[in-house]
Design a protein around this motif. Structure first.
Motif, PDB file in Angstrom:
ATOM      1  N   ARG A  71       0.884  -1.272   0.093  1.00 25.89           N
ATOM      2  CA  ARG A  71       0.115   0.149   0.089  1.00 25.89           C
ATOM      3  C   ARG A  71       0.727   1.248  -0.197  1.00 25.89           C
ATOM      4  N   SER A  72       1.954   1.037   0.627  1.00 22.45           N
ATOM      5  CA  SER A  72       2.843   2.351   0.877  1.00 22.45           C
ATOM      6  C   SER A  72       3.775   2.504  -0.535  1.00 22.45           C
ATOM      7  N   GLY A  73       3.621   1.471  -1.344  1.00 23.23           N
ATOM      8  CA  GLY A  73       4.377   1.756  -2.821  1.00 23.23           C
ATOM      9  C   GLY A  73       5.474   0.831  -2.988  1.00 23.23           C
ATOM     10  N   ALA A  74       5.862  -0.066  -1.957  1.00 25.16           N
ATOM     11  CA  ALA A  74       6.881  -1.088  -2.293  1.00 25.16           C
ATOM     12  C   ALA A  74       6.416  -1.965  -3.258  1.00 25.16           C
ATOM     13  N   SER A  75       7.507  -2.345  -4.243  1.00 26.09           N
ATOM     14  CA  SER A  75       7.292  -3.057  -5.523  1.00 26.09           C
ATOM     15  C   SER A  75       7.324  -4.459  -5.081  1.00 26.09           C
ATOM     16  N   ARG A  76       6.678  -5.241  -5.791  1.00 29.27           N
ATOM     17  CA  ARG A  76       6.648  -6.908  -5.477  1.00 29.27           C
ATOM     18  C   ARG A  76       7.972  -7.365  -5.604  1.00 29.27           C
ATOM     19  N   ALA A  77       8.968  -7.063  -6.055  1.00 34.71           N
ATOM     20  CA  ALA A  77      10.297  -7.506  -5.961  1.00 34.71           C
ATOM     21  C   ALA A  77      10.993  -7.261  -4.628  1.00 34.71           C
ATOM     22  N   LEU A  78      10.660  -6.035  -4.222  1.00 32.26           N
ATOM     23  CA  LEU A  78      11.037  -5.573  -2.857  1.00 32.26           C
ATOM     24  C   LEU A  78      10.382  -6.387  -1.733  1.00 32.26           C
ATOM     25  N   VAL A  79       9.407  -6.759  -1.892  1.00 36.70           N
ATOM     26  CA  VAL A  79       8.544  -7.604  -0.880  1.00 36.70           C
ATOM     27  C   VAL A  79       9.133  -8.922  -0.886  1.00 36.70           C
ATOM     28  N   LEU A  80       9.302  -9.486  -2.303  1.00 36.16           N
ATOM     29  CA  LEU A  80       9.849 -10.771  -2.230  1.00 36.16           C
ATOM     30  C   LEU A  80      11.365 -11.033  -1.712  1.00 36.16           C
ATOM     31  N   ALA A  81      12.142  -9.721  -1.970  1.00 33.14           N
ATOM     32  CA  ALA A  81      13.437  -9.834  -1.346  1.00 33.14           C
ATOM     33  C   ALA A  81      13.528  -9.654   0.201  1.00 33.14           C
ATOM     34  N   GLU A  82      12.441  -9.049   0.789  1.00 33.93           N
ATOM     35  CA  GLU A  82      12.437  -9.051   2.064  1.00 33.93           C
ATOM     36  C   GLU A  82      11.844 -10.231   2.865  1.00 33.93           C
ATOM     37  N   MET A  83      11.025 -11.159   2.227  1.00 34.07           N
ATOM     38  CA  MET A  83      10.625 -12.349   2.702  1.00 34.07           C
ATOM     39  C   MET A  83      11.836 -13.238   2.587  1.00 34.07           C
ATOM     40  N   ARG A  84      12.470 -13.296   1.350  1.00 31.46           N
ATOM     41  CA  ARG A  84      13.804 -14.115   1.188  1.00 31.46           C
ATOM     42  C   ARG A  84      14.850 -14.027   2.294  1.00 31.46           C
ATOM     43  N   SER A  85      15.030 -12.753   2.937  1.00 34.02           N
ATOM     44  CA  SER A  85      15.943 -12.091   3.393  1.00 34.02           C
ATOM     45  C   SER A  85      15.546 -12.463   5.155  1.00 34.02           C
ATOM     46  N   SER A  86      14.211 -12.916   5.271  1.00 35.30           N
ATOM     47  CA  SER A  86      13.744 -13.014   7.004  1.00 35.30           C
ATOM     48  C   SER A  86      14.173 -14.335   7.186  1.00 35.30           C
ATOM     49  N   VAL A  87      14.219 -14.812   8.389  1.00 36.81           N
ATOM     50  CA  VAL A  87      14.688 -15.940   8.930  1.00 36.81           C
ATOM     51  C   VAL A  87      14.107 -17.178   8.476  1.00 36.81           C
ATOM     52  N   GLU A  88      12.934 -16.987   8.195  1.00 40.73           N
ATOM     53  CA  GLU A  88      12.119 -18.207   7.585  1.00 40.73           C
ATOM     54  C   GLU A  88      12.375 -18.139   6.185  1.00 40.73           C
ATOM     55  N   GLY A  89      12.424 -17.091   5.612  1.00 38.53           N
ATOM     56  CA  GLY A  89      12.843 -17.056   4.137  1.00 38.53           C
ATOM     57  C   GLY A  89      14.230 -17.860   4.021  1.00 38.53           C
ATOM     58  N   GLN A  90      15.159 -17.672   4.687  1.00 43.93           N
ATOM     59  CA  GLN A  90      16.637 -18.107   4.701  1.00 43.93           C
ATOM     60  C   GLN A  90      16.425 -19.740   4.863  1.00 43.93           C
ATOM     61  N   ALA A  91      15.551 -19.963   5.842  1.00 38.09           N
ATOM     62  CA  ALA A  91      15.485 -21.457   6.291  1.00 38.09           C
ATOM     63  C   ALA A  91      15.012 -22.353   5.123  1.00 38.09           C
ATOM     64  N   HIS A  92      13.942 -21.589   4.431  1.00 35.18           N
ATOM     65  CA  HIS A  92      13.055 -22.267   3.359  1.00 35.18           C
ATOM     66  C   HIS A  92      13.759 -22.415   2.046  1.00 35.18           C
ATOM     67  N   ALA A  93      14.741 -21.612   1.996  1.00 35.17           N
ATOM     68  CA  ALA A  93      15.476 -21.385   0.643  1.00 35.17           C
ATOM     69  C   ALA A  93      15.930 -22.579  -0.151  1.00 35.17           C
ATOM     70  N   ALA A  94      16.443 -23.310   0.745  1.00 33.90           N
ATOM     71  CA  ALA A  94      16.924 -24.518   0.125  1.00 33.90           C
ATOM     72  C   ALA A  94      15.782 -25.689  -0.499  1.00 33.90           C
ATOM     73  N   HIS A  95      14.854 -25.386  -0.059  1.00 29.01           N
ATOM     74  CA  HIS A  95      13.581 -26.073  -0.373  1.00 29.01           C
ATOM     75  C   HIS A  95      12.838 -25.270  -1.532  1.00 29.01           C
ATOM     76  N   ALA A  96      13.261 -24.028  -2.039  1.00 28.72           N
ATOM     77  CA  ALA A  96      12.450 -23.213  -2.787  1.00 28.72           C
ATOM     78  C   ALA A  96      13.500 -22.586  -3.550  1.00 28.72           C
ATOM     79  N   PRO A  97      14.459 -23.137  -4.280  1.00 28.60           N
ATOM     80  CA  PRO A  97      15.541 -22.467  -4.916  1.00 28.60           C
ATOM     81  C   PRO A  97      15.293 -21.803  -6.106  1.00 28.60           C
ATOM     82  N   ASP A  98      15.789 -20.574  -6.465  1.00 28.66           N
ATOM     83  CA  ASP A  98      15.477 -19.782  -7.591  1.00 28.66           C
ATOM     84  C   ASP A  98      16.544 -19.001  -7.837  1.00 28.66           C
ATOM     85  N   ARG A  99      17.306 -18.982  -8.753  1.00 28.20           N
ATOM     86  CA  ARG A  99      18.594 -18.101  -9.203  1.00 28.20           C
ATOM     87  C   ARG A  99      18.380 -16.737  -9.048  1.00 28.20           C
TER      88      ARG A  99
END
Length: 205
Positions: A40-68
């Motif tokens: 709502r504040s104007g963040a792009s989808r790419a930024l939201v996905l980058a924030e999710m991937r950088s979270s603790v859960e995102g890093q823990a799940h990264a090995a199960h959801a690889p994407d270069r």
């Protein structure tokens, strides 16, 4: 997982799919509200996905959801976020030819409808005999804990180890007799799990 597919989803499907793909679970109320506000504040989808991937859960799940591509985006995000340029620093993130969110999309209304759809009907959930039995079990547990606390306060500390052990055993028995059986996580509603997550976050803050 496919970064470009996530970026091209309709607005109403983006966040649920992002949670499932990037952190490996359905959205919780706190996380969903946070990212709704970011969009709502104007963040792009790419930024939201980058924030999710950088979270603790995102890093823990990264090995199960690889994407270069998402890994490249996430690494760039971690460098850029330290720059003292305010929100303008995000223009240095990689650009993608993806679907642009509708400017007239009402995220607050979508969040409200999504939350209601994930919550069971309160009337049917609170009037059934099974629910009443669970509530009665919880009340018995509260009464037992209250009685045990009163007993602990009323009985003075004894120097004899046998008496102290007897008192401890009595308190444990009193509590265990009214302790309700554990409820499987699959039977706990999305709303209840979200409230529990909010409580944990408040306690750990």
């Amino acid at each position: 997982m496919n970064l470009y597919l996530l970026l091209s989803l309709p607005d109403e499907a983006f966040l649920p799919a992002a949670f499932e793909s990037v952190v490996g679970r359905e959205p919780d109320v706190i996380g969903l509200a946070h990212y709704v506000e970011r969009l709502r504040s104007g963040a792009s989808r790419a930024l939201v996905l980058a924030e999710m991937r950088s979270s603790v859960e995102g890093q823990a799940h990264a090995a199960h959801a690889p994407d270069r591509e998402l890994d490249i985006l996430q690494r760039r995000y971690r460098r850029v976020r330290g720059w003292p340029l305010g929100r303008w620093r995000w223009i240095f993130l990689p650009r993608y030819a993806a679907r642009s969110p509708r400017r007239d999309f009402d995220w607050a209304l979508w969040f409200s409808h999504y939350s209601e759809a994930r919550t069971p009907d309160h009337a049917s959930a609170t009037t059934g005999p099974e629910t009443e039995n669970k509530l009665a079990a919880i009340e018995r547990r509260v009464d037992a804990l209250s009685a045990a606390l009163q007993l602990q306060q009323a009985v003075p500390l004894l120097g004899e180890s046998g008496a102290a052990e007897q008192k401890t055993a009595f308190i444990q028995q009193t509590v265990s007799e009214a302790y309700p059986p554990a409820v499987p996580l699959t039977e706990v509603s999305w709303a209840a799990r979200s409230i529990y997550a909010q409580m944990l976050q408040h306690i750990s803050a």
